[in-house]
Write a protein that holds these residues in place. Structure first.
Motif, PDB file in Angstrom:
ATOM      1  N   CYS A   1     -33.673  23.585   6.288  1.00  0.00           N
ATOM      2  CA  CYS A   1     -34.150  24.150   5.033  1.00  0.00           C
ATOM      3  C   CYS A   1     -35.175  23.204   4.428  1.00  0.00           C
ATOM      4  O   CYS A   1     -34.879  22.025   4.204  1.00  0.00           O
ATOM      5  CB  CYS A   1     -32.982  24.367   4.079  1.00  0.00           C
ATOM      6  N   ALA A   2     -36.359  23.688   4.147  1.00  0.00           N
ATOM      7  CA  ALA A   2     -37.442  22.822   3.706  1.00  0.00           C
ATOM      8  C   ALA A   2     -37.360  22.457   2.234  1.00  0.00           C
ATOM      9  O   ALA A   2     -37.975  21.467   1.810  1.00  0.00           O
ATOM     10  CB  ALA A   2     -38.788  23.496   3.989  1.00  0.00           C
ATOM     11  N   ASP A   3     -36.620  23.224   1.429  1.00  0.00           N
ATOM     12  CA  ASP A   3     -36.669  22.994  -0.015  1.00  0.00           C
ATOM     13  C   ASP A   3     -35.397  22.374  -0.583  1.00  0.00           C
ATOM     14  O   ASP A   3     -35.192  22.393  -1.794  1.00  0.00           O
ATOM     15  CB  ASP A   3     -36.986  24.302  -0.751  1.00  0.00           C
ATOM     16  N   GLY A   4     -34.535  21.810   0.254  1.00  0.00           N
ATOM     17  CA  GLY A   4     -33.353  21.125  -0.243  1.00  0.00           C
ATOM     18  C   GLY A   4     -32.121  21.459   0.566  1.00  0.00           C
ATOM     19  O   GLY A   4     -32.206  22.003   1.683  1.00  0.00           O
ATOM     20  N   LEU A   5     -30.971  21.139   0.010  1.00  0.00           N
ATOM     21  CA  LEU A   5     -29.698  21.425   0.660  1.00  0.00           C
ATOM     22  C   LEU A   5     -29.272  22.843   0.286  1.00  0.00           C
ATOM     23  O   LEU A   5     -28.975  23.119  -0.877  1.00  0.00           O
ATOM     24  CB  LEU A   5     -28.633  20.427   0.207  1.00  0.00           C
ATOM     25  N   ARG A   6     -29.240  23.717   1.269  1.00  0.00           N
ATOM     26  CA  ARG A   6     -28.868  25.101   1.004  1.00  0.00           C
ATOM     27  C   ARG A   6     -27.432  25.329   1.482  1.00  0.00           C
ATOM     28  O   ARG A   6     -27.149  25.244   2.674  1.00  0.00           O
ATOM     29  CB  ARG A   6     -29.818  26.071   1.683  1.00  0.00           C
ATOM     30  N   LEU A   7     -26.549  25.595   0.536  1.00  0.00           N
ATOM     31  CA  LEU A   7     -25.159  25.881   0.841  1.00  0.00           C
ATOM     32  C   LEU A   7     -24.902  27.371   0.721  1.00  0.00           C
ATOM     33  O   LEU A   7     -25.314  27.999  -0.259  1.00  0.00           O
ATOM     34  CB  LEU A   7     -24.219  25.130  -0.113  1.00  0.00           C
ATOM     35  N   THR A   8     -24.225  27.907   1.709  1.00  0.00           N
ATOM     36  CA  THR A   8     -23.842  29.312   1.682  1.00  0.00           C
ATOM     37  C   THR A   8     -22.754  29.533   0.642  1.00  0.00           C
ATOM     38  O   THR A   8     -21.825  28.725   0.511  1.00  0.00           O
ATOM     39  CB  THR A   8     -23.326  29.728   3.066  1.00  0.00           C
ATOM     40  N   CYS A   9     -22.849  30.612  -0.104  1.00  0.00           N
ATOM     41  CA  CYS A   9     -21.764  30.991  -1.023  1.00  0.00           C
ATOM     42  C   CYS A   9     -20.626  31.570  -0.186  1.00  0.00           C
ATOM     43  O   CYS A   9     -20.562  32.782   0.066  1.00  0.00           O
ATOM     44  CB  CYS A   9     -22.255  32.012  -2.051  1.00  0.00           C
ATOM     45  N   VAL A  10     -19.779  30.678   0.294  1.00  0.00           N
ATOM     46  CA  VAL A  10     -18.709  31.073   1.207  1.00  0.00           C
ATOM     47  C   VAL A  10     -17.688  31.924   0.457  1.00  0.00           C
ATOM     48  O   VAL A  10     -17.219  31.546  -0.622  1.00  0.00           O
ATOM     49  CB  VAL A  10     -18.027  29.833   1.814  1.00  0.00           C
ATOM     50  N   ARG A  11     -17.367  33.047   1.028  1.00  0.00           N
ATOM     51  CA  ARG A  11     -16.361  33.913   0.410  1.00  0.00           C
ATOM     52  C   ARG A  11     -14.967  33.335   0.657  1.00  0.00           C
ATOM     53  O   ARG A  11     -14.643  32.916   1.772  1.00  0.00           O
ATOM     54  CB  ARG A  11     -16.440  35.323   0.978  1.00  0.00           C
ATOM     55  N   SER A  12     -14.148  33.330  -0.393  1.00  0.00           N
ATOM     56  CA  SER A  12     -12.810  32.764  -0.269  1.00  0.00           C
ATOM     57  C   SER A  12     -11.901  33.361  -1.324  1.00  0.00           C
ATOM     58  O   SER A  12     -12.301  33.525  -2.478  1.00  0.00           O
ATOM     59  CB  SER A  12     -12.856  31.244  -0.441  1.00  0.00           C
ATOM     60  N   PRO A  13     -10.638  33.678  -0.955  1.00  0.00           N
ATOM     61  CA  PRO A  13      -9.688  34.148  -1.977  1.00  0.00           C
ATOM     62  C   PRO A  13      -9.349  33.069  -2.990  1.00  0.00           C
ATOM     63  O   PRO A  13      -8.856  33.368  -4.072  1.00  0.00           O
ATOM     64  CB  PRO A  13      -8.464  34.555  -1.155  1.00  0.00           C
ATOM     65  N   GLY A  14      -9.636  31.785  -2.654  1.00  0.00           N
ATOM     66  CA  GLY A  14      -9.366  30.688  -3.588  1.00  0.00           C
ATOM     67  C   GLY A  14     -10.593  30.211  -4.313  1.00  0.00           C
ATOM     68  O   GLY A  14     -10.636  29.074  -4.791  1.00  0.00           O
ATOM     69  N   ALA A  15     -11.612  31.068  -4.414  1.00  0.00           N
ATOM     70  CA  ALA A  15     -12.887  30.643  -4.990  1.00  0.00           C
ATOM     71  C   ALA A  15     -12.748  30.173  -6.432  1.00  0.00           C
ATOM     72  O   ALA A  15     -13.610  29.465  -6.948  1.00  0.00           O
ATOM     73  CB  ALA A  15     -13.908  31.777  -4.910  1.00  0.00           C
ATOM     74  N   GLY A  16     -11.666  30.577  -7.101  1.00  0.00           N
ATOM     75  CA  GLY A  16     -11.474  30.173  -8.484  1.00  0.00           C
ATOM     76  C   GLY A  16     -10.788  28.847  -8.673  1.00  0.00           C
ATOM     77  O   GLY A  16     -10.490  28.459  -9.802  1.00  0.00           O
ATOM     78  N   ASP A  17     -10.539  28.094  -7.599  1.00  0.00           N
ATOM     79  CA  ASP A  17      -9.895  26.776  -7.710  1.00  0.00           C
ATOM     80  C   ASP A  17     -10.536  25.849  -6.690  1.00  0.00           C
ATOM     81  O   ASP A  17     -10.288  25.955  -5.486  1.00  0.00           O
ATOM     82  CB  ASP A  17      -8.393  26.895  -7.456  1.00  0.00           C
TER      83      ASP A  17
END
Length: 502
Positions: free
Chosen positions: A335-351
C-alpha cells in the motif's frame, strides 16, 4: 551526570523477564512475549545500555488453533538465550504445553521451527547449560502452580547435547519450601563458574521479590543460597529475574526487571562483582543503582527500540505485534499511502480485548504523546478504526461509520472485566472520514485523548488511567473492525505514527 554514566532503566518499557548473552563484541537480549505475535523479541547492543530491536525468533505461536484469539497469560514465558556450537539457542516454557526451543546460526535467522523438548503442564522458565569440558548438557526449570499445582521449586534434568530432548525424568534440585522465608521461586538461569554450578533465580513475587543465587559443586546439589539483590531503601520495587553477562574485558553485569504497573516490567542494568567469599554482589552492595559508570566498552550512539513508523510500502515495523496469530489479509500489502488494515468482521468487534487483529506496541515508561493519522474507508455500518490504549481496561479514539452512512469521531472505553464499551465523549461528525488522533500519556500512565478533524486539536473525554493485562503492561494499539456479517467491510489507512517524549 556525565557521558560516562548511565541511568536506569536502560529499557524503559515492558521487556519482561529479560535474558542476555554475549557473542564476541555483541550483546543480545530476549524477553517474554506471551500471546503476542511475532514472539521472542531479539534486541542488540554493543554497550549494554543502548539497545535496538533487530527481529523476532518466533514467527507464529503453536498450536495454531489455540492462538487464533488473544491469550495474554499463555504462549512464551521467560525465555533463556544461549550461544553454543556456533548457534543461538532460545528455550522457553509454554505453561500449557511444556518446554520449547528454537535455534539459529545467526541472530537474524533463519530460526528453526519450535521443538517441544519436554511436554507437561506448568513447566516454565527453562534454562539450558552445556558443559564444554565434559560434553554433558543440563536443563533447569520452574513450575507454574496455575497449571500444575506446584510452585516454589526448581527441577533439574540431564539434557541430550543436541538440545532436542531430556535424558531423565528430572529431580527437584532446589525446594523453596525448605528455605525459610522463600516463596514463588522461579526464573532460574544456569551457569558454570569456577568449578561450581550456579543458579541465579528470583523469588518473592513480581512486585516485591528479590534476586537469589544458588551454588553447588554438582548439578543435582546440594545448593547453598543467598539473596544477592533486593529493594532495600531504594525506589526500585522487586528487582529480580534477569541474566548475568560478562564482557570481553572481564566485567560482570546483570540485567533484571522492575514491575511498574501499567508500564509492565522495565529493564535495569546492575554492576556485578564477585566477593571475597565467592558470592556475586549485585548493584551497590546488594541494592539497585539508579545511575552508574557505564560498562568499559567502546562508546555507542544513543539508541532505543523504535516506536515511530511511516509504514513505508504499507509495511509495519518490527516494534508491532498482533494480539494473536495474524490472518491473511489483515494488513494490505504494497500500500503506497500508509498502513491499510482490513475492517475484519468479528462477533467480538465491540470489545478490543478479544480481537486478534489489533496491532500493538509497548507503552513507553516515560510520559509521551502518541499520534497517528487515520482515514476510514470502511463501507459497512459499524465499521470502525482507531488508536487505543489496551489493558484489562481500555480506551480508544477513532472513526466509525453510522447506520446512515456518515462517519463520526468516537471516543470509547471499557472497564476491567467483560463490561461493554461506553462513550467517553459525544460523537462528533467527521464528514471527510479523516482524523488525526492523539493520546497524551502522562505520569502514572494517565491518558488524555484528543483529535483534529482539520480545524485544530480538540480534547475528548476525561482522563483515562491505563491498566496492565495479566503479566503484560499496557499497549498502544491500532485496529480496524466491523460487525459480523457477509462480504468485505472495507478498510482503514493509518499514516505517520509518532511517539514523542513529553
Amino acid at each position: 551526570m556525565t557521558h560516562a554514566t548511565y541511568e536506569n532503566p536502560v529499557l524503559n518499557a515492558d521487556w519482561s523477564d529479560p535474558d542476555v548473552v554475549r557473542v564476541g563484541d555483541d550483546f543480545y537480549l530476549t524477553a517474554s512475549s506471551f500471546g503476542r505475535v511475532p514472539g521472542l523479541p531479539l534486541l542488540h547492543s554493543r554497550d549494554l545500555v543502548n539497545w535496538t530491536l533487530v527481529g523476532h525468533a518466533l514467527e507464529r505461536l503453536e498450536p495454531e488453533e489455540e492462538f487464533r484469539v488473544p491469550r495474554h497469560d499463555g504462549g512464551v514465558w521467560a525465555p533463556s538465550i544461549r550461544h553454543h556450537d556456533e548457534r543461538f539457542w532460545i528455550f522457553w516454557g509454554d505453561p500449557d504445553r511444556g518446554v520449547f526451543q528454537v535455534n539459529s546460526p545467526g541472530i537474524r535467522g533463519p530460526w528453526s521451527r519450535p521443538r517441544l523438548v519436554e511436554a507437561g503442564r506448568g513447566l516454565i522458565d527453562p534454562c539450558p547449560l552445556w558443559d564444554d569440558e565434559t560434553g554433558e548438557a543440563y536443563l533447569v526449570h520452574a513450575w507454574a502452580r496455575s497449571r500444575s499445582g506446584v510452585k516454589n521449586r526448581l527441577t533439574g534434568h540431564r539434557m541430550h547435547p543436541d538440545g532436542r530432548s531430556l535424558l531423565d525424568e528430572g529431580q527437584v534440585i532446589v525446594d523453596g519450601d525448605l528455605l525459610p522465608g522463600w516463596f514463588t521461586l522461579k526464573g532460574p538461569k544456569l551457569h558454570l563458574h569456577e568449578g561450581r554450578f550456579w543458579i541465579l533465580a528470583p523469588a518473592g513475587g513480581v512486585a516485591t521479590g528479590w534476586q537469589g543465587a544458588f551454588r553447588s559443586r554438582g548439578f543435582f546439589g546440594p545448593y547453598e543460597e543467598r539473596v544477592v539483590l533486593e529493594q532495600g531503601d531504594t525506589a526500585v520495587n522487586g528487582p529480580h529475574q534477569g541474566g548475568w553477562v560478562r564482557t570481553a574485558a572481564g566485567e560482570d553485569w546483570f540485567v533484571h526487571f522492575q514491575q511498574r504497573g501499567a508500564y509492565g516490567r522495565v529493564v535495569h542494568l546492575q554492576p556485578m562483582r564477585w566477593g571475597d567469599d565467592g558470592w556475586p554482589v549485585l548493584g551497590a552492595g546488594g541494592t539497585p543503582v539508579a545511575a552508574h559508570r557505564r560498562p568499559d566498552l567502546p562508546p555507542q550512539p544513543p539508541a532505543a527500540p523504535a516506536t515511530d513508523d511511516d509504514f513505508p510500502g504499507g509495511r509495519y515495523g518490527r516494534q508491532w505485534q498482533w494480539t494473536a496469530n495474524p490472518g491473511d489479509g489483515w494488513a494490505v500489502r504494497h500500500c503506497a499511502d500508509g498502513l491499510r488494515l482490513t475492517c475484519v468482521r468479528s462477533p467480538g468487534a465491540g470489545d478490543l480485548r478479544v480481537l486478534p487483529h489489533v496491532l500493538t506496541q509497548r507503552l513507553p515508561g516515560r510520559p509521551c504523546t502518541a499520534e497517528v493519522e487515520l482515514r476510514l474507508d470502511g463501507t459497512e455500518p459499524g465499521a470502525r478504526a482507531g488508536l487505543a490504549v489496551l489493558g484489562d481496561a481500555y480506551a480508544w479514539i477513532g472513526l466509525e461509520r453510522g447506520g446512515d452512512g456518515t462517519v463520526r469521531l468516537v471516543h470509547r472505553f471499557a472497564e476491567a472485566g467483560a463490561g461493554p464499551e461506553r462513550d467517553a465523549a459525544r460523537p462528533a461528525p467527521a464528514p471527510a472520514g479523516r482524523a488525526r488522533l492523539l493520546i497524551e500519556a502522562g505520569a502514572g500512565a494517565r491518558c488524555r485523548f484528543s483529535y483534529d478533524l482539520g480545524d485544530g486539536p480538540r480534547s475528548a473525554g476525561p482522563v483515562f488511567a491505563a491498566t496492565p493485562w495479566r503479566w503484560v503492561g499496557a499497549l498502544f494499539g491500532l485496529f480496524a473492525a466491523a460487525p459480523a456479517g457477509p462480504g468485505p467491510a472495507g478498510s482503514a489507512t493509518f499514516t505517520r505514527f509518532r511517539v514523542t517524549p513529553r
